[in-house]
Design a protein around this motif. Structure first.
Motif, PDB file in Angstrom:
ATOM      1  N   GLY A  72      61.057  42.118  75.085  1.00 14.03           N
ATOM      2  CA  GLY A  72      62.203  42.834  74.514  1.00 14.03           C
ATOM      3  C   GLY A  72      61.836  44.254  74.139  1.00 14.03           C
ATOM      4  O   GLY A  72      60.867  44.470  73.411  1.00 14.03           O
ATOM      5  N   HIS A  73      62.592  45.231  74.633  1.00 17.46           N
ATOM      6  CA  HIS A  73      62.311  46.638  74.357  1.00 17.46           C
ATOM      7  C   HIS A  73      63.086  47.106  73.129  1.00 17.46           C
ATOM      8  O   HIS A  73      64.281  46.822  72.983  1.00 17.46           O
ATOM      9  CB  HIS A  73      62.714  47.504  75.553  1.00 17.46           C
ATOM     10  N   PHE A  74      62.409  47.863  72.276  1.00 22.15           N
ATOM     11  CA  PHE A  74      63.056  48.471  71.116  1.00 22.15           C
ATOM     12  C   PHE A  74      62.315  49.748  70.780  1.00 22.15           C
ATOM     13  O   PHE A  74      61.197  49.984  71.257  1.00 22.15           O
ATOM     14  CB  PHE A  74      63.065  47.515  69.915  1.00 22.15           C
ATOM     15  N   THR A  75      62.940  50.591  69.972  1.00 21.76           N
ATOM     16  CA  THR A  75      62.355  51.888  69.636  1.00 21.76           C
ATOM     17  C   THR A  75      62.206  52.014  68.132  1.00 21.76           C
ATOM     18  O   THR A  75      63.092  51.592  67.374  1.00 21.76           O
ATOM     19  CB  THR A  75      63.236  53.030  70.176  1.00 21.76           C
ATOM     20  N   VAL A  76      61.083  52.567  67.695  1.00 22.00           N
ATOM     21  CA  VAL A  76      60.902  52.908  66.285  1.00 22.00           C
ATOM     22  C   VAL A  76      60.831  54.421  66.178  1.00 22.00           C
ATOM     23  O   VAL A  76      60.339  55.106  67.078  1.00 22.00           O
ATOM     24  CB  VAL A  76      59.643  52.246  65.693  1.00 22.00           C
ATOM     25  N   THR A  77      61.343  54.947  65.085  1.00 23.71           N
ATOM     26  CA  THR A  77      61.434  56.399  64.935  1.00 23.71           C
ATOM     27  C   THR A  77      61.335  56.778  63.465  1.00 23.71           C
ATOM     28  O   THR A  77      61.735  55.997  62.584  1.00 23.71           O
ATOM     29  CB  THR A  77      62.752  56.928  65.521  1.00 23.71           C
ATOM     30  N   ASP A  78      60.782  57.961  63.201  1.00 23.98           N
ATOM     31  CA  ASP A  78      60.808  58.473  61.839  1.00 23.98           C
ATOM     32  C   ASP A  78      61.985  59.420  61.628  1.00 23.98           C
ATOM     33  O   ASP A  78      62.106  60.048  60.575  1.00 23.98           O
ATOM     34  CB  ASP A  78      59.490  59.148  61.460  1.00 23.98           C
ATOM     35  N   VAL A  79      62.870  59.510  62.613  1.00 26.39           N
ATOM     36  CA  VAL A  79      64.138  60.226  62.470  1.00 26.39           C
ATOM     37  C   VAL A  79      65.146  59.255  61.863  1.00 26.39           C
ATOM     38  O   VAL A  79      65.320  58.142  62.352  1.00 26.39           O
ATOM     39  CB  VAL A  79      64.633  60.752  63.832  1.00 26.39           C
ATOM     40  N   ARG A  80      65.796  59.662  60.800  1.00 26.73           N
ATOM     41  CA  ARG A  80      66.582  58.729  59.993  1.00 26.73           C
ATOM     42  C   ARG A  80      68.020  58.546  60.425  1.00 26.73           C
ATOM     43  O   ARG A  80      68.716  57.668  59.927  1.00 26.73           O
ATOM     44  CB  ARG A  80      66.571  59.171  58.527  1.00 26.73           C
ATOM     45  N   SER A  81      68.518  59.366  61.332  1.00 29.25           N
ATOM     46  CA  SER A  81      69.899  59.211  61.776  1.00 29.25           C
ATOM     47  C   SER A  81      70.071  59.937  63.093  1.00 29.25           C
ATOM     48  O   SER A  81      69.248  60.775  63.450  1.00 29.25           O
ATOM     49  CB  SER A  81      70.874  59.731  60.717  1.00 29.25           C
ATOM     50  N   PRO A  82      71.138  59.642  63.842  1.00 24.11           N
ATOM     51  CA  PRO A  82      71.363  60.324  65.105  1.00 24.11           C
ATOM     52  C   PRO A  82      71.493  61.840  65.005  1.00 24.11           C
ATOM     53  O   PRO A  82      71.289  62.539  65.993  1.00 24.11           O
ATOM     54  CB  PRO A  82      72.668  59.708  65.620  1.00 24.11           C
TER      55      PRO A  82
END
Length: 266
Positions: free
Chosen positions: A250-260
């Protein structure tokens, strides 16, 4: 994202939930519990399903039904609609594909579909309480990015299928991307450049489920330690994001950007 806990959505058509279809429930709980710090609770849909929580707030669903339904392991976003039958008809009329449903599940009716470029998504008609996102203050627990062939064409497709105009959602165009806001909240971005026939699923059109984390590097390290795999890491405006594969694919993304929109501010 959560369907039930905070104030109800004033209109349909917004992203309302994210769900992982996997093969083995206990393994998925061990992985995501360690990597994202989630806890889990059995839902009302049976022993093959759990609800993931972050700080006590529901953020995602996980169902071990990939083998039973003969579908790929994948994270899928769901959008709230007033009528699943109408949404299904609109998808087909605009050259999309309805793979499953409308199917009665729990307090609603679900449809699993693909847009005309092949990106999978779901729609959900609530027969119980209304659906909404569950940000803590200005911080959402998940947000979405559609990587597609043409962001402007995709915005038209989803706008017509989900009736964004009358559902409290609006789009704005920023360079080569489209920003989707629902009830004033920024919830998703649509980006151009994906290639329909590409053999790499990271290049083909797809919805990317993004989970904000405090430390991308530490999260990637823990995912790899737990059997996950780093697929892509890149710098983006305001921060970093990394796309991972869990041990089941399963592919997913983690980010330190808090919103679009790229920061903590709506």
């Amino acid at each position: 994202m959560t369907p039930t806990e905070p104030a109800p959505l004033t209109g349909a058509s917004a992203p309302c939930w994210v769900h992982l279809v996997t093969r083995e429930l206990a393994a998925a709980q061990r992985f995501y519990g360690a990597v994202l710090g989630w806890t889990f609770r059995r839902g009302a849909m049976g022993e093959d399903f759990v609800m993931a929580r972050s700080d006590g707030v529901p953020v995602a669903g996980i169902g071990a039904v990939a083998s039973d339904f003969h579908v790929a392991v994948a994270w899928t976003p769901y959008f709230s609609v007033r009528n699943a039958d109408v949404a299904s008809d609109r998808i087909r009329e605009r050259s999309g594909t309805v793979a499953v449903g409308p199917l009665a599940l729990g307090q609603g009716r679900a449809v699993l579909a693909a847009d005309r470029d092949g990106a999978s998504f779901g729609v959900w008609e609530w027969t119980g309480r209304a659906a909404t996102l569950a940000p803590t203050g200005n911080r959402a627990h998940a947000w979405l990015r559609l990587r597609t062939r043409d962001a402007f064409e995709a915005a038209i497709f989803y706008g017509e299928v989900l009736d964004w105009e009358s559902g409290g959602c609006e789009v704005s165009y920023v360079k080569e991307e489209v920003l989707v806001r629902c009830d004033g909240r920024p919830l998703a971005r649509i980006s151009s450049g994906a290639v329909e026939a590409a053999p790499d699923p990271m290049v083909r059109p797809h919805w990317q489920v993004q989970f904000p984390v405090e430390d991308v590097t530490a999260t990637v390290r823990e995912a790899e330690r737990r059997g996950g795999r780093l697929l892509e890491r890149r710098a983006v405006p305001y921060g970093t994001e990394a796309t991972l594969s869990d041990p089941d694919g399963g592919h997913f993304t983690v980010t330190d950007v808090r919103s679009p929109v790229g920061s903590d501010e709506d």
